[in-house]
Design an enzyme around this catalytic site. Structure first.
Site, mmCIF file in Angstrom:
data_model
loop_
_atom_site.group_PDB
_atom_site.id
_atom_site.type_symbol
_atom_site.label_atom_id
_atom_site.label_comp_id
_atom_site.label_asym_id
_atom_site.label_seq_id
_atom_site.Cartn_x
_atom_site.Cartn_y
_atom_site.Cartn_z
ATOM 1 N N LYS A 1 0.816 -1.217 0.000
ATOM 2 C CA LYS A 1 0.000 0.000 0.000
ATOM 3 C C LYS A 1 0.847 1.263 0.000
ATOM 4 O O LYS A 1 0.477 2.248 -0.641
ATOM 5 C CB LYS A 1 -0.956 0.010 1.186
ATOM 6 N N THR A 2 1.976 1.267 0.718
ATOM 7 C CA THR A 2 2.815 2.474 0.768
ATOM 8 C C THR A 2 3.380 2.775 -0.616
ATOM 9 O O THR A 2 3.445 3.932 -1.038
ATOM 10 C CB THR A 2 3.958 2.294 1.784
ATOM 11 N N ASP B 1 -3.383 7.926 4.536
ATOM 12 C CA ASP B 1 -2.872 6.579 4.776
ATOM 13 C C ASP B 1 -3.485 6.038 6.076
ATOM 14 O O ASP B 1 -3.934 6.801 6.934
ATOM 15 C CB ASP B 1 -1.351 6.629 4.905
ATOM 16 N N GLU B 2 -3.501 4.704 6.240
ATOM 17 C CA GLU B 2 -4.025 4.048 7.449
ATOM 18 C C GLU B 2 -5.401 4.603 7.820
ATOM 19 O O GLU B 2 -5.685 4.932 8.979
ATOM 20 C CB GLU B 2 -3.050 4.235 8.625
ATOM 21 N N GLN C 1 -7.477 -4.515 9.815
ATOM 22 C CA GLN C 1 -6.399 -4.127 10.721
ATOM 23 C C GLN C 1 -6.777 -2.914 11.577
ATOM 24 O O GLN C 1 -5.908 -2.220 12.088
ATOM 25 C CB GLN C 1 -5.115 -3.832 9.938
ATOM 26 N N ARG D 1 2.154 -10.568 10.628
ATOM 27 C CA ARG D 1 3.522 -10.052 10.827
ATOM 28 C C ARG D 1 4.550 -11.094 10.393
ATOM 29 O O ARG D 1 5.713 -10.770 10.182
ATOM 30 C CB ARG D 1 3.788 -9.706 12.299
#
Length: 746
Positions: free
Chosen positions: A32-33, A218-219, A249, A600
């Site tokens: 995504k980044t 973002d987020e 998330q 993770r």
């Protein structure tokens, strides 16, 4: 470089779709980044939008720095794009238009300590400094500001539910007046005041709308109500709002994040285009299947399934230990084995817990194995402030000449003994060649030298010290328990309503459990013996301090990070999901935390639980977390990512001999594992179990325990639990959707 060359097809579509409202649901590890950064770069280099007209909002300073660095590589420095956190953006806009809301451009931004001092002043002015709200009012004010409430609006929100609502309103109101008088804002004010500015200054909102023609967030799943309102206000004219996040998330509801922001975005913007990034570049297929199995049990989500083109992968393993020592020894032993024989480094590992009070035993075992570790997002167990405070009280009693220990806790919890008073007493003690402890213990003898005011301030502390001295001859655990109770740590940490404070109290309870455990192993041990042992444990961990360490962390602390090997430990009902989440019927956020923890892992994943755990000074018998069974998939594929070749091992079975101290044969560990299956279609859903007849008082039958009576039913849907009493066996708790319970036929 061509901005689109190394993107997959869906990523290219997102980057080149530059107009209007866009929602990107970006699964864990899906890049995504990269997509967000490339989209900004594409606007500048291909669409020729001036960087000056682009805003990109992140949630952390680290994310801001990373995005700026990437854009500098893609577009060159001085590209004009405004990349910042919400709070940094707010501070800059507020300084530019401060006069519009009655502030000077040089306003101060108060940190937590500053804020507490102002609240203390407000409480004192209103004669509420001894009231029941003094420890919780700051939390109330912060919560109100995060929801965009002024004092009157917050009063209306809590009146009827909180008997102190009127006092909270008065303190909140006076606190705001004191801030304005000082030309100051607290950290929460930055967003709250920016919204107020936009609502009341046409010039300020006009400036932002004209400048920021393309808004990126973002987020997005972590935004709260005020943050979302700010974004909508800025993008109102252009309609160009691009948000990226993952509803699966969203794990910060406890601090104000609104999952509804991302769930309802396409309803707020009916013309919004919705994309899903589901190809994962981080984890093996077995790990992803485990994650998908868990998260599909949530109902509040945009449906999506992570996948990877990577084939193979090491099996996911689940271990159920008989006790918490067995669990922690196995985890540390496995880490040692993988380092020795599989070429991993300590920094490749993460041990993840739901609550930081659970790290103590793992830290202890890592220290014994001489494996370097760090506690992410916090301190090592014995370095935490609350633990150091308890130890300081113990040091003071064990060594009356330990002036540093006395100075540390003389005004904690607060007793009105300020630095000036302590300095005066210290100076007098030096003159008399006495310790600070000795002077305070007999403070009444020195009234003529120190003055009645000082004596009065110290009296409560003197009485406390006298009581502790009187009980110091008791056995180690009994004395420590008395100390914790007499000082009032529980009241101090649980009265504020702050989750972090409650976590600190849980750490103190875990410390008490450690003291009892130490005493059982060291019969007749004194306070001095115990303090020496703790000092040596801390010294050993410091000796091993280097840059290559195992990470011990809560699951919340590792969001956004990745590790080659992850251990998710202490997966038990009422720990994970937490008892509070079960009570409040809020298991879905806990399940998202599990999903974050699983994703993770890059190469290896281990999930463990203990059937018996010594916690908070008592032995607790627990059921494995529902998330363990969910991770294995549907009934049609009973082992899911773990495979059908489950086996039972006596002792530790294939446990490597790294520790050199095998666990007793009585330890039983259930070990489920499988090699990586090939990608496959999701199994057809199994018909939901009819739970309508499972009510309090109903008779049920269990194939192993026989006939029982339901005492209470809690929760709803797949999270419904029943507590059942079985004659001669006692009370047991079941997740009804999973348990082999049937209603007794009449």
């Amino acid at each position: 470089m061509n901005l689109l060359d190394d993107l997959n097809e869906i990523q290219r579509e997102i980057v080149t779709d530059t107009e209007g409202a866009v929602l990107v649901l970006a699964g864990a590890g899906s890049g995504k980044t990269r997509v967000l950064t490339r989209r900004v770069a594409y606007l500048v280099s291909e669409k020729h939008v001036p960087g000056y007209n682009i805003l990109a909002i992140t949630f952390t300073n680290k994310a801001t720095a990373e995005m700026k660095e990437r854009l500098n590589v893609l577009l060159g420095e001085n590209n004009g794009v405004w990349v910042s956190t919400f709070h940094s953006l707010a501070a800059r806009i507020l300084r530019k238009f401060a006069s519009d809301i009655g502030y000077g451009a040089n306003f101060s931004i108060y940190d937590e300590a500053d804020s507490k001092r102002v609240i203390t002043k407000a409480l004192r002015e209103l004669h509420l400094d001894g009231s029941a709200i003094k420890d919780s009012v700051r939390e109330h004010i912060s919560k109100a500001k995060n929801f965009g409430f002024n004092p009157d609006e917050y009063y209306a929100e809590i009146n009827g539910d909180n008997e102190h609502a009127e006092d909270i309103r008065r303190v909140f109101e006076r606190y705001e007046e004191l801030l304005v008088t000082s030309n100051a804002m607290d950290f929460d004010d930055l967003l709250h005041k920016l919204k107020f500015l936009f609502e009341n200054s046409p010039e300020a909102i006009g400036y932002c709308r004209n400048r920021f023609r393309y808004v990126h967030v973002d987020e997005f799943q972590d935004t709260n109500k005020v943050q979302y309102e700010l974004v909508k206000m800025i993008a109102a004219d252009s309609g160009n709002i691009f948000v990226v996040g993952d509803d699966d998330q969203s794990i910060y509801g406890w601090r104000g994040a609104e999952i509804g922001n991302i769930l309802n975005f396409d309803k707020e913007f009916p013309d919004a285009k919705v994309y899903k990034l589901t190809e994962n570049y981080r984890s093996t297929s077995t790990i992803l299947e485990c994650a998908n199995n868990v998260i599909r049990n949530n109902s509040q989500r945009h449906g999506k399934e992570l996948f990877t083109k990577r084939t193979g992968g090491v099996r996911v393993e689940y271990l159920s230990a008989s006790g918490d020592h067995d669990e922690s020894e196995w985890v540390v032993s496995k880490i040692g084995y993988l380092i020795r024989y599989n070429g991993y480094r300590p920094s490749d590992f993460a041990i993840l817990v739901r609550a930081n009070s659970l790290t103590r035993l793992f830290e202890q075992k890592l220290g014994e194995a001489r494996l370097a570790y760090k506690v992410l997002g916090g301190f090592k167990f014995f370095d935490r402030k609350e633990i150091q405070d308890v130890l300081a009280y113990m040091r003071m009693i064990a060594n009356s000449r330990d002036n540093e220990a006395v100075e540390r806790i003389v005004n904690f919890p607060a007793r009105g003994i300020g630095d000036v008073t302590v300095n005066n007493i210290s100076a007098f003690a030096r003159q008399q060649a006495l310790s600070l402890f000795d002077v305070m213990l007999e403070i009444n003898k020195y009234e003529s030298e120190l003055g009645p005011r000082v004596v009065k301030k110290v009296e409560d502390f003197r009485a406390l010290v006298s009581d502790l001295v009187a009980h110091s001859a008791e056995p180690l655990y009994a004395f420590t328990k008395y100390l914790v109770d007499r000082v009032g740590f529980e009241q101090y940490y649980t009265s504020s309503g702050d989750e972090e404070d409650y976590s600190r109290w849980e750490n103190i309870k875990e410390f008490l459990a450690f003291v009892r455990e130490y005493e059982e192993k060291n019969e007749g041990a004194s306070v001095n013996n115990f303090l020496e042992s703790v000092s040596l444990v801390r010294e050993r961990s410091d000796e091993l301090d280097d840059n290559d360490k195992i990470t011990v962390a809560t699951m919340h602390a590792v969001k956004g990070l990745e590790f080659k090997v992850v251990f998710i430990v202490a997966c038990e009902e009422e720990i994970f999901p937490s008892a509070q989440a079960i009570k409040n019927n809020d298991v879905e956020e806990e399940r998202r935390v599990m999903y974050v923890a699983i994703t993770r892992a890059q190469e290896r994943l281990y999930i463990t639980n203990a059937q018996r755990r010594f916690r908070f000074n008592r032995v607790e018998y627990s059921m494995p977390s529902r998330f363990i069974e969910e991770s294995k998939g549907s009934a049609g594929d009973s082992y899911g990512a773990f495979g059908a070749r489950a086996r039972y091992l006596n002792g530790l079975g294939d446990r490597p001999s790294f520790m050199g101290s095998p666990v007793s044969e009585a330890s039983r560990i259930r070990h489920s594992a499988a090699t990586a299956p090939a990608p496959k279609k999701q199994a057809a859903p199994v018909p939901a179990k009819d739970l309508s007849g499972f009510v309090g008082g109903a008779k049920v039958v269990h194939p192993r325990y026989g006939e029982g009576t339901i005492l209470v039913v809690l929760g709803s849907g797949s999270d419904t639990t029943a507590t059942v009493a079985f004659p001669n066996l006692g009370v047991k708790k079941f997740i009804l959707a999973l348990a082999p319970l049937t209603l007794k036929k009449e």
